[in-house]
Design an enzyme around this catalytic site. Structure first.
Site, PDB file in Angstrom:
ATOM      1  N   LYS A 159      67.932  44.922  13.171  1.00 58.70           N
ATOM      2  CA  LYS A 159      68.788  44.029  12.372  1.00 58.70           C
ATOM      3  C   LYS A 159      69.013  42.784  13.229  1.00 58.70           C
ATOM      4  O   LYS A 159      70.059  42.604  13.867  1.00 58.70           O
ATOM      5  CB  LYS A 159      70.102  44.734  12.004  1.00 58.70           C
ATOM      6  CG  LYS A 159      70.894  44.014  10.938  1.00 58.70           C
ATOM      7  CD  LYS A 159      71.991  44.893  10.374  1.00 58.70           C
ATOM      8  CE  LYS A 159      73.039  44.092   9.628  1.00 58.70           C
ATOM      9  NZ  LYS A 159      72.550  43.368   8.454  1.00 58.70           N
TER      10      LYS A 159
HETATM   11  N1  PMP Z   1      68.798  44.982   3.946  1.00 60.51           N
HETATM   12  C1  PMP Z   1      69.303  43.880   4.529  1.00 60.51           C
HETATM   13  C2  PMP Z   1      68.414  42.704   4.730  1.00 60.51           C
HETATM   14  C3  PMP Z   1      70.647  43.847   4.941  1.00 60.51           C
HETATM   15  O1  PMP Z   1      71.151  42.749   5.525  1.00 60.51           O
HETATM   16  C4  PMP Z   1      71.461  44.976   4.727  1.00 60.51           C
HETATM   17  C5  PMP Z   1      72.903  44.949   5.138  1.00 60.51           C
HETATM   18  N2  PMP Z   1      73.027  45.341   6.485  1.00 60.51           N
HETATM   19  C6  PMP Z   1      70.904  46.096   4.092  1.00 60.51           C
HETATM   20  C7  PMP Z   1      69.574  46.065   3.717  1.00 60.51           C
HETATM   21  C8  PMP Z   1      71.718  47.330   3.846  1.00 60.51           C
HETATM   22  O2  PMP Z   1      71.999  47.978   5.048  1.00 60.51           O
HETATM   23  P1  PMP Z   1      73.328  48.830   5.245  1.00 60.51           P
HETATM   24  O3  PMP Z   1      73.458  49.713   4.057  1.00 60.51           O
HETATM   25  O4  PMP Z   1      73.059  49.598   6.483  1.00 60.51           O
HETATM   26  O5  PMP Z   1      74.460  47.887   5.361  1.00 60.51           O
END
Ligand code: PMP
Length: 301
Positions: A159
């Protein structure tokens, strides 16, 4: 839309081990993270004073750093504690929590071997990620032009801040046309995700979602898959082509910020906010709270 600037707020930010007054949490303009995208972050929500899936988020942050080639100088448990401390210092119970780690200003240039890695955690109140009224009717998405990159092209399991460059471009393009967000395909032309959330489709009592092999396997995504399976619904993870959207009846997004958000429209395709979507929306809202109303109480012994 007037927003209180994020550097001009009251409160405290956890910054390399200390809780600093909010406005003092600054970094130098020659920070490697700013110039070369060497930053990783998380986003999680606190409900009733407890941060949902905190350990998973802290571990993902550590892992995101490792993928970019750096070690955050705090363990996952220490990062979790920093998040709890920041939440408490700001006296918030329902909040969004944003940890971020980045390479500092000890070295400039592509090489960053001498940089130190910094960690900060900010916490603020953040209501619904999408307009609450629109959210219940289902949000409208357009198709993005950029595609999620091939894993050989970008560290897609991290991320990482830099991976959001195309997301911001697409989010702005969508908002400029009156849409809430954009659906991104991947490098092969398969459906991938929205700019900050994963995507699901429903046909009958089957739930389909793309295999996360070149984008984030969201923590919310995995939670919602669990909630769906608990209810006996079949969740199918597979490659989904955009033309297949004609055969789906419902669609929703998942994410820590977006939670479960129904989608009514993607380009030429239309979806209804049906029972499975509504049930999962409610189930998720109940599940994230520390007192889990939907779970039967354990039998007294
Ligand atoms: N894809 C992207 C590009 C994101 O930014 C997020 C948010 N973090 C998600 C998917 C969903 O991830 P999560 O459920 O872990 O927040």
């Amino acid at each position: 839309m007037a927003i209180e600037p994020y550097d001009q707020r009251d409160g405290f930010i956890w910054f390399n081990g200390a809780l600093l007054p909010w406005r003092d949490a600054k970094l130098h303009v020659l920070s490697h993270g700013l110039h070369y995208g060497s930053g990783v972050f998380e986003g999680q929500r606190a409900y009733d004073g407890e941060i949902f899936k905190l350990t998973e988020h802290s571990q993902r942050l550590v892992n995101s750093g490792k993928i970019l080639g750096f070690d955050i100088p705090y363990s996952a448990e220490e990062i979790s504690q920093a998040c709890r401390d920041a939440l408490k210092a700001n006296n918030l119970a329902d909040a969004y929590v944003r940890p971020i780690a980045w390479r500092g200003s000890e070295q400039m240039g592509v090489a960053a071997q001498l940089t130190k890695v910094n960690l900060a955690v900010a916490v603020w109140f953040w209501g619904a990620y999408f307009d609450p009224e629109q959210r219940l009717k289902g949000i409208r998405l357009t198709m993005a032009e950029y595609r999620r990159p091939d894993p050989r092209t970008a560290p897609c399991k991290s991320k990482a801040t830099g991976l959001y460059m195309i997301c911001t471009i697409e989010k702005h393009r969508a908002e400029g046309m009156g849409y809430a967000d954009a659906l991104m395909l991947d490098w092969r032309g398969q459906i991938a995700e929205a700019t900050g959330a994963n995507i699901f489709f429903v046909r009958g009592d089957e739930i389909h979602t793309p295999t996360p092999d070149c984008f984030l396997d969201g923590i919310t995504r995995r939670t919602v898959i669990g909630l769906a399976k608990e209810r006996g619904w079949n969740v199918i993870e597979r490659a989904i082509m955009p033309e297949e959207m004609a055969n789906f009846e419902q669609c929703f997004l998942t994410g820590s910020a977006a939670e479960v958000t129904p989608v009514s429209e993607i380009g030429d395709y239309r979806f209804k906010v049906g029972d499975i979507t509504k049930t999962l929306m409610d189930a998720y809202s109940a599940y994230v709270r520390p007192v889990k109303e939907h779970q039967p109480l354990a039998a007294a012994v």
